[in-house]
Design a protein around this motif. Structure first.
Motif, mmCIF file in Angstrom:
data_model
loop_
_atom_site.group_PDB
_atom_site.id
_atom_site.type_symbol
_atom_site.label_atom_id
_atom_site.label_comp_id
_atom_site.label_asym_id
_atom_site.label_seq_id
_atom_site.Cartn_x
_atom_site.Cartn_y
_atom_site.Cartn_z
ATOM 1 N N LEU A 1 13.386 -4.102 9.240
ATOM 2 C CA LEU A 1 12.774 -4.555 7.992
ATOM 3 C C LEU A 1 13.674 -5.530 7.252
ATOM 4 O O LEU A 1 13.250 -6.633 6.895
ATOM 5 C CB LEU A 1 12.468 -3.345 7.098
ATOM 6 N N THR B 1 12.001 -8.581 9.990
ATOM 7 C CA THR B 1 10.745 -8.890 9.297
ATOM 8 C C THR B 1 10.913 -10.062 8.347
ATOM 9 O O THR B 1 10.097 -11.000 8.327
ATOM 10 C CB THR B 1 10.256 -7.660 8.520
ATOM 11 N N LEU C 1 6.381 -7.804 0.336
ATOM 12 C CA LEU C 1 7.502 -7.524 1.240
ATOM 13 C C LEU C 1 8.737 -7.121 0.451
ATOM 14 O O LEU C 1 9.508 -6.250 0.875
ATOM 15 C CB LEU C 1 7.779 -8.758 2.099
ATOM 16 N N VAL D 1 8.267 -3.517 -0.541
ATOM 17 C CA VAL D 1 8.549 -2.605 0.572
ATOM 18 C C VAL D 1 10.046 -2.375 0.698
ATOM 19 O O VAL D 1 10.517 -1.238 0.836
ATOM 20 C CB VAL D 1 7.989 -3.170 1.898
ATOM 21 N N ARG E 1 5.338 2.476 0.962
ATOM 22 C CA ARG E 1 4.461 2.412 2.133
ATOM 23 C C ARG E 1 3.152 1.714 1.782
ATOM 24 O O ARG E 1 2.586 0.976 2.598
ATOM 25 C CB ARG E 1 4.183 3.822 2.660
ATOM 26 N N ARG F 1 3.558 -1.924 2.056
ATOM 27 C CA ARG F 1 3.539 -2.382 3.445
ATOM 28 C C ARG F 1 2.110 -2.505 3.959
ATOM 29 O O ARG F 1 1.768 -3.476 4.654
ATOM 30 C CB ARG F 1 4.323 -1.423 4.345
ATOM 31 N N ILE G 1 7.597 -5.056 11.017
ATOM 32 C CA ILE G 1 7.465 -4.084 9.943
ATOM 33 C C ILE G 1 6.692 -2.846 10.387
ATOM 34 O O ILE G 1 6.676 -1.827 9.692
ATOM 35 C CB ILE G 1 6.784 -4.736 8.712
#
Length: 224
Positions: free
Chosen positions: A50, A54, A139, A142, A148, A151, A199
């Motif tokens: 992440l 990501t 993002l 997150v 969550r 996301r 992700i």
């Protein structure tokens, strides 16, 4: 607690009512702990999938998206004129096909061709920038807020963007009119797809909080 009186008309004492309330609270608390489990360990930093992967792929996609927006903004007149010609050609083909098959053709006034062709490119620029801004904020939520839900919304925005990219390139005929931007568009598509896959890695799912609905599903399963 002593057994209640067998007389159905007997009024329970205040002590008995208090004890029943305490038992109900304890039962509710236990069910809540099962449905919404609390981690024993601290959250810790986000996993590399992440915090690094990501974000890296998303920034590549964002750079390509901004390049596409700048191209459309700089060449908005020529792009609009090309789109208008394409719309007119498509309508003429539809009219010829309708005449060949003895069907009533769909017609559109010339000013509507002009309005639609000159509206779509600026609208695409706005859409690109809005999607990038929303994706960045989600993002960031997150990563920074351990969310969550953020996301899941981010993935929905990515899916919408993935649909828009090839649709827009086909509508504007980038493959014929702007081969370089056609390549940039597919770079954006691929990088954004890789960002979504990163992700979704298991390490990110384990780092994010447990979804309460998953906990309830486990409780409903036999032996859960």
């Amino acid at each position: 607690m002593s057994a209640p009186d067998d007389d159905p008309d007997a009024i329970p004492s205040q002590a008995e009512l208090d004890e029943l309330d305490l038992e109900e609270l304890a039962s509710t608390s236990a069910e809540s702990d099962l449905a919404y489990p609390i981690r024993d360990q601290p959250i810790g930093p986000p996993p590399p999938a992440l915090a690094r992967d990501t974000w890296a792929f998303w920034w590549i996609s964002a750079a390509a998206g901004i390049a596409s927006a700048v191209y459309l903004l700089v060449n908005v007149v020529s792009v609009s004129d090309s789109l208008q010609r394409r719309l007119m050609d498509d309508i003429k083909k539809a009219i010829d096909e309708a005449a060949r098959t003895n069907q009533k053709p769909l017609t559109m006034p010339a000013d509507e061709y002009h309005g639609l062709a000159h509206f779509l490119p600026p609208a695409m620029v706005v859409t690109i920038l809005v999607l990038l801004a929303v994706q960045f904020l989600l993002l960031r939520a997150v990563t920074a807020h351990h969310s969550r839900n953020a996301r899941n919304i981010f993935l929905a925005m990515v899916l919408l963007n993935l649909v828009c990219i090839p649709t827009g390139m086909d509508l504007l005929r980038f493959a014929d009119n702007a081969p370089a931007m056609f390549a940039v568009g597919w770079v954006q598509f691929g990088a954004l797809l890789l960002s979504a896959l990163c992700i979704l890695r298991p390490s990110v799912g384990q780092w994010l909080p447990v979804n309460p609905r998953v906990g309830m599903g486990k409780l409903m399963r036999p032996g859960g």
